[in-house]
Scaffold this active site. Sequence first.
Site, short mmCIF file in Angstrom:
data_model
loop_
_atom_site.label_atom_id
_atom_site.label_comp_id
_atom_site.label_asym_id
_atom_site.label_seq_id
_atom_site.Cartn_x
_atom_site.Cartn_y
_atom_site.Cartn_z
N CYS A 60 -13.35 -0.22 -6.97
CA CYS A 60 -13.98 1.09 -7.17
C CYS A 60 -12.92 2.17 -7.40
O CYS A 60 -11.93 2.23 -6.69
CB CYS A 60 -14.82 1.44 -5.94
N CYS A 104 -31.27 -3.66 0.72
CA CYS A 104 -30.40 -2.63 0.14
C CYS A 104 -29.36 -3.30 -0.73
O CYS A 104 -28.70 -4.25 -0.30
CB CYS A 104 -29.70 -1.87 1.26
N CYS A 136 -33.82 -0.53 -1.69
CA CYS A 136 -32.90 0.61 -1.71
C CYS A 136 -31.67 0.22 -2.52
O CYS A 136 -31.27 -0.94 -2.53
CB CYS A 136 -32.50 0.94 -0.26
N ARG A 268 -30.95 4.63 11.34
CA ARG A 268 -30.45 3.25 11.23
C ARG A 268 -29.08 3.10 11.87
O ARG A 268 -28.16 3.84 11.52
CB ARG A 268 -30.35 2.83 9.75
#
Length: 326
Positions: A60, A104, A136, A268
């Site tokens: 990234c 997710c 998600c 969460r």
Amino acid sequence: MAQTSGGIGLRHDWKKSEVQEIYETPLPELVYRAQTVHREFHEPDRVQTCQLISIKTGGCPEDCAYCPQSAHYEADVERQGLLDPEHVVSVARDAVARGVTRMCMGAAWREAPQGREFEKVLEMVRGVSALGLEVCCTLGMLTEGQAVKLKEAGLTAYNHNLDTSPEFYGSIITTRVYDERLKTLAAVRKAGITVCCGGILGMGEKASDRVGLLHQLATLKPHPESVPINMLVRVEGTPLASMPALNPLEMVRAIATARILMPRSRVRLAAGRKQLSPEAVTLCFLAGANSIFVGEKLLTTPNPGPDEDEQLLESLGLKPLESHAG
Ligand code: SF4
């Protein structure tokens, strides 16, 4: 269910000083207040289990100091291109069989790509949502057009964390600014997708930064439907590898404050749970956490195994929350 909490309606105009006052309440009183709010808005014996899958790993271009997937650092993470949609759907199918109700999908991108790769993500969303799961995604920054397409594909929620307070943000990430985060959150809202937005504790921030983060979240209108509270996983090779361990009671404090400020949201207990004792996790549930992530890995960092999770929930008498998707 009730619209109010202790006579106070859902509020979005919290002052920072009020958030601080709640955060600094003596812990037994704070947990009591949070549990009282929790019972008013949620089923106290239910916990949602979510499965997180990394659909594109590593490399990234962002420099988030906590993240082993950043290309800026030398963490031991094997890069992996975008997964095949069929594989992702088969992982989701297995997760359904284990009682998971939310999936997710995370990709290590600065921003969601255009073209073929984005089409593949849409295919994954369609496939997972067809299984009746809440879906998600976290794909980095999004344009309004991409948000609309994700919504049409069946996306339930988009995760985009604010990580910490605006004041501390620049010490953790230099490749983007806080306002860019808020812009993506606005695009997500505009498309009618629910928002999953939280932060990470233990990055060297002060208590006032935790208050600052919670204040930002609680003044979003509407509140994020999902608020993940993560505890830093100190990964070798990242700039935060040698941070001192966070006192688990800070997690309890932050969760309880989030519960009081955002009564309807699902709070969460996210990354870093492996560093918490079963007793600390129990306190987090008492403080109003009503979701955990399951699966041996959370993107790239370790997580308790499914047996451990099952045993803990069973010993506490907690049951999985059923899906509200579809
Ligand atoms: S947290 Fe996300 S945006 Fe930041 S470096 Fe990791 S993958 Fe990239």
